[in-house]
Design an enzyme around this catalytic site. Structure first.
Site, PDB file in Angstrom:
ATOM      1  N   GLU A 186       0.785  -1.195   0.013  1.00 32.82           N
ATOM      2  CA  GLU A 186       0.203   0.262   0.000  1.00 32.82           C
ATOM      3  C   GLU A 186       0.716   1.385   0.093  1.00 32.82           C
ATOM      4  O   GLU A 186       0.831   1.964   1.028  1.00 32.82           O
ATOM      5  CB  GLU A 186      -0.968  -0.082   1.097  1.00 32.82           C
ATOM      6  N   GLU A 383      -5.005  -8.680   1.177  1.00 36.93           N
ATOM      7  CA  GLU A 383      -5.527  -8.363   2.653  1.00 36.93           C
ATOM      8  C   GLU A 383      -7.251  -8.093   2.220  1.00 36.93           C
ATOM      9  O   GLU A 383      -7.477  -7.543   1.383  1.00 36.93           O
ATOM     10  CB  GLU A 383      -5.070  -7.058   3.118  1.00 36.93           C
TER      11      GLU A 383
HETATM   12  C1  FCB Z   1      -4.393  -1.948   5.543  1.00 32.24           C
HETATM   13  C2  FCB Z   1      -2.902  -2.202   6.215  1.00 32.24           C
HETATM   14  C3  FCB Z   1      -3.072  -3.453   7.020  1.00 32.24           C
HETATM   15  C4  FCB Z   1      -4.116  -3.185   8.073  1.00 32.24           C
HETATM   16  C5  FCB Z   1      -5.347  -2.882   7.603  1.00 32.24           C
HETATM   17  C6  FCB Z   1      -6.614  -2.778   8.484  1.00 32.24           C
HETATM   18  O1  FCB Z   1      -4.551  -0.498   5.137  1.00 32.24           O
HETATM   19  O2  FCB Z   1      -2.031  -2.575   4.990  1.00 32.24           O
HETATM   20  O3  FCB Z   1      -1.651  -3.097   8.024  1.00 32.24           O
HETATM   21  O4  FCB Z   1      -3.905  -2.144   9.068  1.00 32.24           O
HETATM   22  O5  FCB Z   1      -5.368  -1.757   6.397  1.00 32.24           O
END
Ligand code: FCB
Length: 490
Positions: A186, A383
């Site tokens: 990210e 994620e």
């Molecule tokens: C993302 C991050 C991760 C976590 C989630 C909820 O942006 O990559 O580390 O904090 O959000």
């Protein structure tokens, strides 16, 4: 499930076609990789072990910017690694995405490798492989060595060069046993939350610095792709990715101003990252917007070609959409939208999550389909997950039906993307463990495993037990329709 045995016979890799089975069940395709994700600073603790140096998150948290909490202990994973891997094995997880703490491997972000730090990650990888769990390694999940920030941080070009050196060190140390890599997690958050909005480490609020940081994070990615490829003993067989966090952007009104606000947010959140990585060019309209705050002199000839070095996969982190309207001055500095001071990104009211994020599973299908149409290589969800105020009940269990449903609906969104022809190869739930949620400290629980931070006791939540069954059978059962008005878009 029986947590003591960890069935592994009918994993998601079982042969079978995508499609419906009995009673609306849907099956994941052969080889589809299911697992869970974490990141180093959020779970490791052990900040003084192995000769680890300080990172920008140690500094930022110590200054009180994470609700007074720090990652000093976190989920104590540095000490409890074997226990945590055993837990994953009992859940039957086929894959685990984790990140490496750069300052554990290079305490000042430069110079020779710190063998003790590398030994920890080698032990973790060995433990995973011994339990049949596939490691997915992320090199940078936001914990920049503080010494590199002191020398200018991501706004300076040298940081990208140091990152490539670090990538080579880790590739040489783990490349004989790790096949799947991600360079940067990210970069939008690292650049814009860290250097423009100042709500993440290092907490700077300098729009021009954020624009330069964005470029150097991308350049660092491109340099690291080459460095890794050269260092990996099985370079040709490796899968190297970057992990982006694309958002579907929805304009909340029909006016030209609202539509322009949505274009700007789509530009900064999405196209600024995907277009250089996939096609070697910055979008012209975004450069125009950014030129209001930066002379863009940090972009040198040849950089875009480096940023677009071929990658084998693209990681997607997805949580929700951005709902955007024009509002004069709403994003004046400090904000994460440098050069676009009149955009308001609004959380729709009534979200059921504890951090106010909406639940919009169909947005995941949307981003996967869009990236695929834009020519992305094979995709992985790196994620996806949700925070709820979980408690361990009197029966000793955590009844997190809302999270279970969130994951089920997003897995269904993955299957929808597969049905639409997207080459999606896997899904990692965020997160394996409750952890340090950055500026929110320990107030947001994203884990499928509950962590009691006073005792470090781990309790798999109901969502984890359910997910273990999904993994074991490779199928997703149909869910009953949702009532209206629960935070999802119609
Ligand atoms: C993302 C991050 C991760 C976590 C989630 C909820 O942006 O990559 O580390 O904090 O959000």
């Amino acid at each position: 499930m029986d947590l003591g045995t960890g069935h592994r016979s009918e994993r998601s890799t079982a042969p079978g076609a995508v499609g419906s089975g009995a009673a609306g069940e849907r099956r994941f395709p052969p080889g589809f990789l299911l697992g869970a994700a974490t990141s180093a600073y959020q779970i490791e603790g052990g900040v003084d072990l192995d000769g680890r140096g300080p990172s920008i998150w140690d500094t930022f948290a110590a200054a009180g910017h994470a609700r007074g909490h720090t990652g000093e202990v976190a989920a104590d994973h540095r000490r409890r690694m074997a226990e945590d891997v055993a837990l994953m094995a009992r859940l039957g997880l086929p894959a685990y995405r984790f990140s490496i703490a750069w300052p554990r491997v290079q305490p000042t972000g430069a110079g020779p490798a710190n063998q003790a730090g590398l030994d920890f990650y080698r032990a973790l990888v060995d433990e995973l492989l011994a339990h049949g769990i596939e490691p997915l390694v992320t090199l940078y999940h936001w914990d920049l060595p503080q010494a590199l920030e002191d020398a200018g941080g991501w706004p300076v070009r040298a940081t990208a060069e140091r990152f490539a050196d670090y990538a080579a060190i880790v590739g040489a140390a783990l490349g004989d046993r790790v096949r799947r890599w991600s360079t940067v997690n990210e970069p939008w958050c690292a650049a814009m939350l860290g250097y423009a909005a100042g709500v993440h480490a290092p907490g700077r609020t300098d729009p021009a610095a954020a624009v330069a940081a964005a470029h150097h994070l991308l350049l660092g990615h491109g340099l690291a792709v080459d460095a890794l490829r050269a260092a990996l003993p099985h370079g040709a067989d490796a899968e190297i990715a970057i992990t982006l966090n694309p958002y579907p952007v929805v304009a909340l009104g029909d006016s030209d101003a609202d539509r322009d606000a949505a274009r700007r947010v789509d530009g900064l959140a999405n196209r600024l990252w995907s277009e250089p990585v996939l096609h070697g060019a910055y979008p012209e309209d975004v450069l125009d917007d950014l030129s209001a705050v930066s002379d863009l002199a940090h972009i040198r000839d040849g950089d875009l070609a480096q940023i677009a070095r071929p990658i084998d996969a693209l990681g997607v982190n997805y949580y929700r959409r951005h709902h955007v309207r024009h509002e004069s001055g709403a994003s004046a500095p400090p904000s994460p939208w440098p050069g676009s001071p009149d955009v308001a990104v609004v959380e729709p009211p009534g979200a059921p999550t504890s951090n106010g994020w909406a639940v919009e599973p169909d947005g995941l299908t949307e981003v996967l389909v869009r990236l695929s149409r834009e020519g992305a290589p094979p995709l992985y969800v790196h994620e996806n997950g949700a925070a709820f105020a979980d408690v361990v009940d009197e029966d000793g269990r955590v009844h997190d039906e809302a999270r279970r449903r969130y994951i089920a609906d997003h897995l269904a969104a993955c299957l929808d993307a597969l049905d639409a022809g997207v080459d999606l190869r896997g899904y990692m739930v965020w997160s394996l463990l409750d952890n340090f949620e950055w500026a929110e400290g320990y107030t947001q629980r994203f884990g499928i495993v509950h962590v009691d931070f006073a005792t470090q006791r781990r309790t798999p939540k109901d969502s984890a037990l359910w997910y273990a069954e999904v993994v074991r059978t490779g199928t997703l059962a149909a869910e009953p329709a949702r009532p209206a008005g629960d935070g999802r878009r119609p």
